[in-house]
Design a protein around this motif. Structure first.
Motif, short mmCIF file in Angstrom:
data_model
loop_
_atom_site.label_atom_id
_atom_site.label_comp_id
_atom_site.label_asym_id
_atom_site.label_seq_id
_atom_site.Cartn_x
_atom_site.Cartn_y
_atom_site.Cartn_z
N TYR A 192 -6.56 -6.47 -1.56
CA TYR A 192 -5.57 -7.37 -0.98
C TYR A 192 -4.65 -7.95 -2.05
O TYR A 192 -3.51 -8.25 -1.79
CB TYR A 192 -6.23 -8.49 -0.17
N ARG A 202 -1.93 -5.45 -2.75
CA ARG A 202 -0.92 -5.44 -1.72
C ARG A 202 0.09 -6.56 -1.90
O ARG A 202 1.16 -6.55 -1.31
CB ARG A 202 -1.58 -5.57 -0.34
N GLY A 208 -3.31 -9.99 1.88
CA GLY A 208 -3.32 -9.06 3.00
C GLY A 208 -3.31 -9.73 4.35
O GLY A 208 -3.29 -9.04 5.38
#
Length: 202
Positions: free
Chosen positions: A4, A7, A112
């Motif tokens: 995450y 991202r 995320g």
């Protein structure tokens, strides 16, 4: 680095080369407050990347505004309300942004997941927030699904289904100003101050 967190990084394609860095929108796209003009003939990969960049900026804006307000409250307490007037958003929306931002240090925010996911669990004890956010990320829950799961978890923990209580208040300007001044004296968000007073009264 967790998935995450990876991202959270956005690829900026300014000169045709992709590079890792801060949030940016493709340099060839003409950005205005009410439009995004994309030049004809850009490759599909660049077009897809542009959509990811715009989404990242959009989902980051609530966090940015929350952190901006917290900074203003700390550095310019006498001008904080003036800072709020610099945006076109209503007072309560901005206060909510600041409240959620205060509940999560930067390292506790899950890139995320949306700001709204975090808002759903912001009122929980700190040790519970991370667990719910981790499950939401792993299971791919929407904000609404996270809300449903949290409520179901509370019912199971309590042993019986309970109907949530919603308080609706419409304080006058003088009353609201007085409450805000009391919250400012304690250096806490207005909603946090109201919750504390109600908890103490109960």
């Amino acid at each position: 680095m967790p998935e995450y967190a990876q991202r959270d990084r956005v690829w900026a394609t300014g000169n045709g080369k992709e590079k890792q860095g801060d949030l940016a929108v493709h340099s060839q796209a003409l950005k205005r407050r009410t439009s995004l003009s994309i030049p004809p003939g850009i490759p599909m990969a660049v077009w897809c990347n542009l959509g990811q960049q715009v989404q990242a900026v959009s989902s980051s804006s609530a966090w940015w505004l929350g952190d901006w307000l917290l900074y203003g409250q700390l550095e310019y307490p006498d001008r904080y309300k003036n800072a709020i007037s610099q945006t076109s958003l209503d007072y309560q929306t901005l206060r909510n942004y600041a409240w959620v931002a205060r509940r999560f240090a930067a390292h506790q925010r899950v890139a995320g997941l949306s700001f709204q996911h975090h808002a759903e669990v912001a009122g929980l004890p700190p040790e519970d927030r991370a667990g719910w956010l981790r499950r939401a990320l792993e299971q791919g829950w929407s904000r609404n699904e996270l809300r449903r799961q949290v409520r179901a978890g509370k019912r199971m923990a309590g042993g019986t289904a309970r109907t949530p209580v919603r308080l609706r208040m419409s304080p006058g300007d003088v009353q609201r100003r007085r409450w805000q001044e009391a919250a400012d004296v304690q250096a806490v968000d207005l909603l946090e101050w109201i919750t504390k007073i109600l908890d103490e009264a109960s």
